[in-house]
Structures are given as structure tokens and as C-alpha cells.
Motif scaffolding. Structure first.
Motif, short mmCIF file in Angstrom:
data_model
loop_
_atom_site.label_atom_id
_atom_site.label_comp_id
_atom_site.label_asym_id
_atom_site.label_seq_id
_atom_site.Cartn_x
_atom_site.Cartn_y
_atom_site.Cartn_z
N ILE A 117 1.26 -1.15 0.29
CA ILE A 117 0.08 0.15 -0.04
C ILE A 117 0.58 1.32 -0.02
O ILE A 117 1.83 1.48 0.90
CB ILE A 117 -0.79 0.51 0.99
N PHE A 118 0.42 2.32 -0.56
CA PHE A 118 1.13 3.65 -0.99
C PHE A 118 0.07 4.53 -0.25
O PHE A 118 -1.12 4.55 -0.48
CB PHE A 118 1.71 3.66 -2.58
N GLU A 119 0.74 5.58 0.39
CA GLU A 119 -0.35 6.47 1.21
C GLU A 119 0.83 7.87 1.32
O GLU A 119 2.39 7.76 1.24
CB GLU A 119 -0.40 6.05 2.38
N PHE A 120 -0.04 9.34 1.10
CA PHE A 120 0.99 10.00 1.37
C PHE A 120 0.60 11.14 2.43
O PHE A 120 -0.77 10.54 3.16
CB PHE A 120 0.37 10.93 -0.19
N LYS A 152 6.11 8.87 -6.06
CA LYS A 152 6.05 7.46 -6.66
C LYS A 152 6.52 6.06 -6.58
O LYS A 152 7.23 5.21 -6.19
CB LYS A 152 4.21 7.41 -6.83
N GLU A 153 7.19 6.41 -7.44
CA GLU A 153 6.93 5.73 -8.97
C GLU A 153 9.63 5.52 -7.93
O GLU A 153 9.08 3.85 -8.04
CB GLU A 153 8.26 6.22 -9.86
N LEU A 154 9.65 6.52 -7.35
CA LEU A 154 10.91 6.15 -6.83
C LEU A 154 10.75 5.45 -5.36
O LEU A 154 11.96 4.65 -5.28
CB LEU A 154 11.82 7.74 -6.45
N THR A 155 9.44 6.12 -4.83
CA THR A 155 9.19 4.74 -3.44
C THR A 155 9.06 3.66 -3.69
O THR A 155 9.39 3.29 -2.76
CB THR A 155 8.36 5.85 -2.64
N PHE A 156 8.28 3.40 -5.16
CA PHE A 156 8.94 1.46 -4.54
C PHE A 156 9.87 0.96 -5.28
O PHE A 156 9.98 -0.35 -5.31
CB PHE A 156 7.50 1.32 -5.95
N VAL A 157 10.80 2.25 -6.29
CA VAL A 157 12.07 1.50 -6.49
C VAL A 157 13.09 1.06 -4.96
O VAL A 157 13.77 0.02 -5.29
CB VAL A 157 12.77 2.60 -7.48
N THR A 158 12.93 1.83 -4.50
CA THR A 158 13.48 1.79 -3.32
C THR A 158 13.05 0.57 -2.38
O THR A 158 13.58 -0.11 -2.17
CB THR A 158 12.99 3.25 -2.32
N ASN A 159 11.10 0.47 -2.55
CA ASN A 159 11.15 -0.91 -1.71
C ASN A 159 11.87 -2.75 -2.56
O ASN A 159 11.84 -2.54 -1.45
CB ASN A 159 9.84 -1.16 -2.22
#
Ligand code: UDP
Length: 236
Positions: A117-120, A152-159
């Protein structure tokens, strides 16, 4: 490079200007806070552990294609970073249910979240960091449409990078928070990545190895941070 005056003091870090307008110094203090600054304590060595932990993670992310503000370690408690215009937004990814997700939705802790899940959240202690979405961000001009998607993209790459790294060291990356800024128009990862801003559980025992030890008064906070650092190979 010359350290000049204090620009800003946050809850755990202070920022200093330098003789180069493009660079600032991040100084990691021992102050540890939770519940929007309501609980604050000094934990000896925390500044140093988080500074070195953050340097290690930022270098790894940078090498894997995530642009970061990190330039270099200066000393035990300080790092040189790019002087960015920070966006007042927190990007959270959750791989396993914990914390505010459980409180908000009545979900039990420890459920695998597939897909993650992604949240701001809006970075505002006085308002207790309320959850926001893409519409709030665009309407209130907190970030452009393109930059929201980049974050968002960078946060998921980091994941992908960090889940794998922690898994190899026998830990589960439960959730984490990232903050981004703009440097010469580019979205760049800023702030810090340390056990203060993520949840990490031992994969075998489920032992909490992050700031929940402080939030929940479990003790052994810095010992846990040092254990994580040692397990992933951070030179302390
Ligand atoms: N987090 C953070 N700073 C904040 C809020 C959250 O670093 O101001 C991190 C927190 O450590 C966790 C993740 O973001 O790893 C998700 O936090 P959550 O929304 O569950 O809030 P909490 O339970 O910490 O209040």
C-alpha cells in the motif's frame, strides 16, 4: 567547505548552510521524538548511528538509480547534502500492516499486504500529519502532477532495493517513510532513511528493531538500531 549558520532545526536533525549555496550540512542529533513531538528523549549515540546508517542506505539507493541528496559523510554526526526545496509530503509504503494503518482501518498487525500500500501524508505536526491524496497535492500546489508520479515511482523502486537488502539480512521491511525535494528541478530523495522512519522486524522471531521500541517503551532502542546496522554491514 565551511559550516555557517543554522538554517533550520527539526525534531531530530539540524540543517546548516555552507559557503556553497548548493550544499547544506545535516546534523543528526540524539533527540528522539514520537507522537508528533509529544514524547522526546535523548538517546545516546542515536545521532551517530542514524547518520552512518543513512549514509550507507543513500549510497546504495544512489548506486541503484534513485537520485538522493547525499554527498558525503563529514564526521560522526554530520553529512553534506544537496540544498533542496523540500516538498511537505511524506511518502509511505507498507508491505505488512502496522501502526496507523491498523488504527485507522481496524486491520490486525502483521498482515502481508499484497500489493503493498502507498500513502501520502501532509508534513504538518500541528495537524498530526493528515493523510492526503494526489488531488490535495495538485489542488494545493504541493507538487506538480509529474513530480507526484516521480515520487511514487522512486518510492517503489526503493522498496524493491531495500526489501531485498533487509531480507538477505534476516529482516522484514514492514513499512517506511520517504521525503523528496527538488534540486535544480529534479525530484531527489532527501531527509533520511534510518530505523527512525521505518519498521523492521526480525524475520524469525518478529522482534521489533525500529522506532516502535521507543514509541512502545520496549527499551533497547539504540541496541536494536546497531544490530540492524551490523546485520546489513553499515560501518559504525
Ligand atoms: N513515519 C515517520 N514519520 C512520521 C510518520 C510516520 O517516519 O511522521 C514512518 C513510521 O516510522 C513508519 C511509517 O512511516 O515506518 C508508517 O507510519 P504510520 O503511518 O504507521 O504512523 P505511526 O504508527 O508511526 O504513527
Amino acid at each position: 567547505m565551511e559550516k555557517r549558520q543554522e538554517l533550520y532545526a527539526g525534531k531530530a536533525k539540524s540543517v546548516y548552510t555552507t559557503d556553497d549555496p548548493d550544499l547544506v550540512i545535516l546534523s543528526f542529533r540524539d533527540d528522539t521524538s514520537a507522537f508528533d513531538g509529544e514524547k522526546v528523549e535523548q538517546l545516546s549515540r542515536k545521532g551517530e548511528v542514524n547518520n552512518k546508517f543513512n549514509a550507507f542506505i543513500m549510497e546504495k539507493l544512489q548506486a541503484s538509480g534513485v537520485p538522493t541528496h547525499f554527498e558525503r559523510l563529514l564526521n560522526a554526526n554530520e553529512s553534506l547534502v544537496k540544498n533542496m526545496e523540500m516538498m511537505p509530503i511524506e511518502c509511505v509504503v507498507r508491505n505488512v500492516s502496522a501502526g496507523s494503518l491498523c488504527r485507522r482501518l481496524g486491520v490486525e498487525e502483521g498482515k502481508q499486504l499484497n500489493p503493498p500500500i502507498f500513502e501520502f501524508f501532509l508534513k504538518d505536526d500541528a495537524l498530526h500529519d493528515p493523510m492526503i491524496n494526489e488531488y490535495h497535492i495538485e489542488t494545493f500546489s504541493l507538487a506538480s502532477y509529474e513530480n507526484v508520479h516521480k515520487m511514487k515511482e522512486l518510492t517503489f523502486v526503493t522498496n524493491m532495493i531495500l526489501q531485498d537488502m533487509f531480507a538477505k539480512a534476516g529482516m522484514i521491511l514492514v513499512d517506511y517513510k520517504l521525503e523528496f525535494g527538488l534540486f535544480k528541478g529534479e525530484v531527489v530523495l532527501g531527509d533520511e532513511f534510518s530505523p527512525d522512519g521505518c519498521r523492521l522486524w526480525d524475520a524469525d522471531t518478529g522482534k521489533k528493531l525500529d522506532k516502535d521500541r521507543f514509541r512502545q517503551g520496549l527499551g533497547g532502542v539504540i541496541e536494536a538500531y546497531e544490530e540492524v546496522a551490523q546485520r546489513i554491514g553499515v560501518p559504525l
